[in-house]
Design a protein around this motif. Structure first.
Motif, PDB file in Angstrom:
ATOM      1  N   HIS A  88     -25.827  16.666 -17.574  1.00 52.34           N
ATOM      2  CA  HIS A  88     -24.712  15.688 -17.524  1.00 52.34           C
ATOM      3  C   HIS A  88     -24.366  15.445 -16.057  1.00 52.34           C
ATOM      4  O   HIS A  88     -23.747  16.288 -15.413  1.00 52.34           O
ATOM      5  CB  HIS A  88     -23.487  16.231 -18.270  1.00 52.34           C
ATOM      6  CG  HIS A  88     -22.342  15.257 -18.327  1.00 52.34           C
ATOM      7  ND1 HIS A  88     -21.655  14.980 -19.487  1.00 52.34           N
ATOM      8  CD2 HIS A  88     -21.748  14.488 -17.375  1.00 52.34           C
ATOM      9  CE1 HIS A  88     -20.704  14.093 -19.245  1.00 52.34           C
ATOM     10  NE2 HIS A  88     -20.738  13.783 -17.951  1.00 52.34           N
ATOM     11  N   HIS A 100     -23.274  12.358 -12.941  1.00 48.90           N
ATOM     12  CA  HIS A 100     -22.965  11.012 -12.421  1.00 48.90           C
ATOM     13  C   HIS A 100     -23.437  10.952 -10.978  1.00 48.90           C
ATOM     14  O   HIS A 100     -23.018  11.784 -10.159  1.00 48.90           O
ATOM     15  CB  HIS A 100     -21.460  10.746 -12.445  1.00 48.90           C
ATOM     16  CG  HIS A 100     -20.842  10.918 -13.799  1.00 48.90           C
ATOM     17  ND1 HIS A 100     -20.692   9.868 -14.677  1.00 48.90           N
ATOM     18  CD2 HIS A 100     -20.349  12.020 -14.425  1.00 48.90           C
ATOM     19  CE1 HIS A 100     -20.115  10.326 -15.798  1.00 48.90           C
ATOM     20  NE2 HIS A 100     -19.908  11.621 -15.670  1.00 48.90           N
ATOM     21  N   MET A 156     -25.663   9.700 -16.271  1.00 46.34           N
ATOM     22  CA  MET A 156     -24.645   8.998 -17.050  1.00 46.34           C
ATOM     23  C   MET A 156     -24.636   7.501 -16.706  1.00 46.34           C
ATOM     24  O   MET A 156     -24.862   7.128 -15.551  1.00 46.34           O
ATOM     25  CB  MET A 156     -23.278   9.628 -16.802  1.00 46.34           C
ATOM     26  CG  MET A 156     -23.162  10.997 -17.436  1.00 46.34           C
ATOM     27  SD  MET A 156     -23.216  10.851 -19.244  1.00 46.34           S
ATOM     28  CE  MET A 156     -24.062  12.374 -19.667  1.00 46.34           C
ATOM     29  N   HIS A 192     -19.179  18.173 -21.836  1.00 50.54           N
ATOM     30  CA  HIS A 192     -18.101  18.866 -21.098  1.00 50.54           C
ATOM     31  C   HIS A 192     -16.991  19.395 -22.002  1.00 50.54           C
ATOM     32  O   HIS A 192     -15.857  18.954 -21.918  1.00 50.54           O
ATOM     33  CB  HIS A 192     -17.547  17.994 -19.973  1.00 50.54           C
ATOM     34  CG  HIS A 192     -17.215  16.553 -20.310  1.00 50.54           C
ATOM     35  ND1 HIS A 192     -16.604  16.165 -21.480  1.00 50.54           N
ATOM     36  CD2 HIS A 192     -17.398  15.414 -19.609  1.00 50.54           C
ATOM     37  CE1 HIS A 192     -16.426  14.864 -21.474  1.00 50.54           C
ATOM     38  NE2 HIS A 192     -16.912  14.378 -20.346  1.00 50.54           N
ATOM     39  N   ASP A 196     -21.390  17.572 -14.963  1.00 52.66           N
ATOM     40  CA  ASP A 196     -20.427  16.458 -14.909  1.00 52.66           C
ATOM     41  C   ASP A 196     -20.005  16.194 -13.464  1.00 52.66           C
ATOM     42  O   ASP A 196     -18.882  15.737 -13.226  1.00 52.66           O
ATOM     43  CB  ASP A 196     -19.204  16.719 -15.810  1.00 52.66           C
ATOM     44  CG  ASP A 196     -18.336  15.478 -15.990  1.00 52.66           C
ATOM     45  OD1 ASP A 196     -18.850  14.361 -15.799  1.00 52.66           O
ATOM     46  OD2 ASP A 196     -17.148  15.640 -16.317  1.00 52.66           O
TER      47      ASP A 196
HETATM   48 ZN    ZN Z   1     -19.186  12.876 -17.012  1.00 54.95          ZN
END
Ligand code: ZN
Ligand code: NCD
Ligand code: ZN
Length: 343
Positions: free
Chosen positions: A13, A15, A39, A174, A247
């Motif tokens: 995960h 970004h 993502m 998450h 994340d």
């Molecule tokens: Zn995220």
């Protein structure tokens, strides 16, 4: 133990944004991870196979020389996503999942899904073609307390999706609560979860006690200590349902340190060190390899990585900032000394 060698890990995960931000952040991930699930919450969101493939090319074009990092692409689910989109994703070797953002739940989620039941025909196609559904699991209604939004999402939406589509692979992204851990642990093995380093290391005091610390603000928001402990127990349990997803979500420093600061922690520069710290704190470093290097690949039906990385118990300092031309991005734990270092 002062050295730990594990199979090369992946980040399930991540970004990385586009343009100048992508350029500034990609090396941090590529140095630590072989692959990452990218993502799709760009502006505008990545909703088509063509967009995802061109975003993939952009990422590949900014990798450090010699890097073999592989971006694993995803599509952003909207009210317009069709069964045909699902077929195209199932046929693509580079696109691995759809991401469901309830509209308004988090950063760049405005184009997300406002009526989840209207997406059921798309979920049915995903189940049939075995394309995983990745979920930001929070309700968005203003009337719900921000600390309850994950639990309420499970009860009001996710449980129904799981019941209706028993063969749909779902990653609850998450996870932040004891309730989410229990939900995933007791669900069928098609249901898994990612866990971030900040949710393993911190409760909400880190963000709010003794001053407000915006770099700890992400969604779902940090919870009470009881929830952090449940997450640590899940991550270090050896259960293949829980795997690494940072994340990492970079935002410009001035937009984090703002009267209405953006949600997202830029943890990529220290990601593996932070996970090692969390596992070390409970004497479970022996469980890091499964969590970081095996379970995610197994869930996605991808081969485990070749090669290894070594972490050593050596002090190092997280950079204060990452530079863009005229801006900075501040990482989680900026300027602090960490005790596990990737060699
Ligand atoms: Zn995220
Ligand atoms: C993420 C972002 O900035 O894109 N922010 C966050 O707080 N986690 C979006 C997300 O993963 O919800
Ligand atoms: Zn999210």
């Amino acid at each position: 133990m002062d050295k730990l060698t594990i199979v090369r890990p992946d980040d399930w995960h991540l970004h990385v944004r586009t343009g100048a931000v992508l350029h500034a952040v990609i090396a941090a991930t590529a140095q630590q991870f072989a692959r990452a699930i990218i993502m799709p919450n760009l502006k505008p969101p990545v909703t088509s196979v063509e967009q995802a493939l061109s975003y993939r090319e952009e990422i590949l074009s900014v990798l450090p020389a010699g890097s073999d990092f592989q971006p694993l692409m995803t599509l952003y689910l909207t009210g317009l996503t069709s069964v045909n989109d699902v077929k195209q994703v199932a046929a693509s070797e580079h696109i691995h999942a759809f991401k469901l953002y309830p509209a308004g739940a988090t950063t760049n989620s405005d184009s997300g899904v406002s009526n989840i039941e209207a997406a059921y025909p798309v979920f049915e196609a995903m189940e049939k073609h075995d394309v995983p559904l990745l979920v930001h699991g929070e309700v968005t209604d203003e009337k719900y307390d921000i600390f309850d939004r994950e639990k309420i999402f499970i009860d009001s939406q996710l449980q129904a999706i799981v019941n209706r589509f028993p063969n749909l692979r779902i990653v609850m992204e998450h996870v932040t609560t004891e309730e989410a851990v229990q939900f995933v642990a007791s669900a069928a093995d098609k249901i898994a979860a990612t866990i971030t380093p900040q949710h393993l290391l911190y409760n909400r005091n880190a963000m709010l006690a003794g001053g407000i610390r915006p770099h700890f603000y992400c969604l779902p928001i940090l919870k009470r200590e009881q929830h952090r402990q449940a997450l640590v127990a899940a991550a270090t349990s050896g259960s293949p349902k829980f795997f690494l997803g940072t994340d990492s979500a970079p935002h410009l420093t001035h937009l984090k340190e703002h009267s209405c600061g953006c949600a997202g922690c830029f943890n990529a520069p220290a990601a593996l060190s932070l996970y090692a710290e969390a596992f070390d704190q409970v004497g479970k470093l022996d469980k890091l390899e499964g969590f970081a290097s095996f379970f995610g690949a197994d869930f996605y039906g991808l081969p485990r990585n070749q090669g290894h990385v070594t972490l050593a118990k050596t002090d190092w300092q997280v950079p204060e900032v990452f530079h863009l031309a005229n801006e900075t991005i501040t990482p989680l734990r900026a300027g602090e000394t960490l005790h596990w270092q990737l060699l």
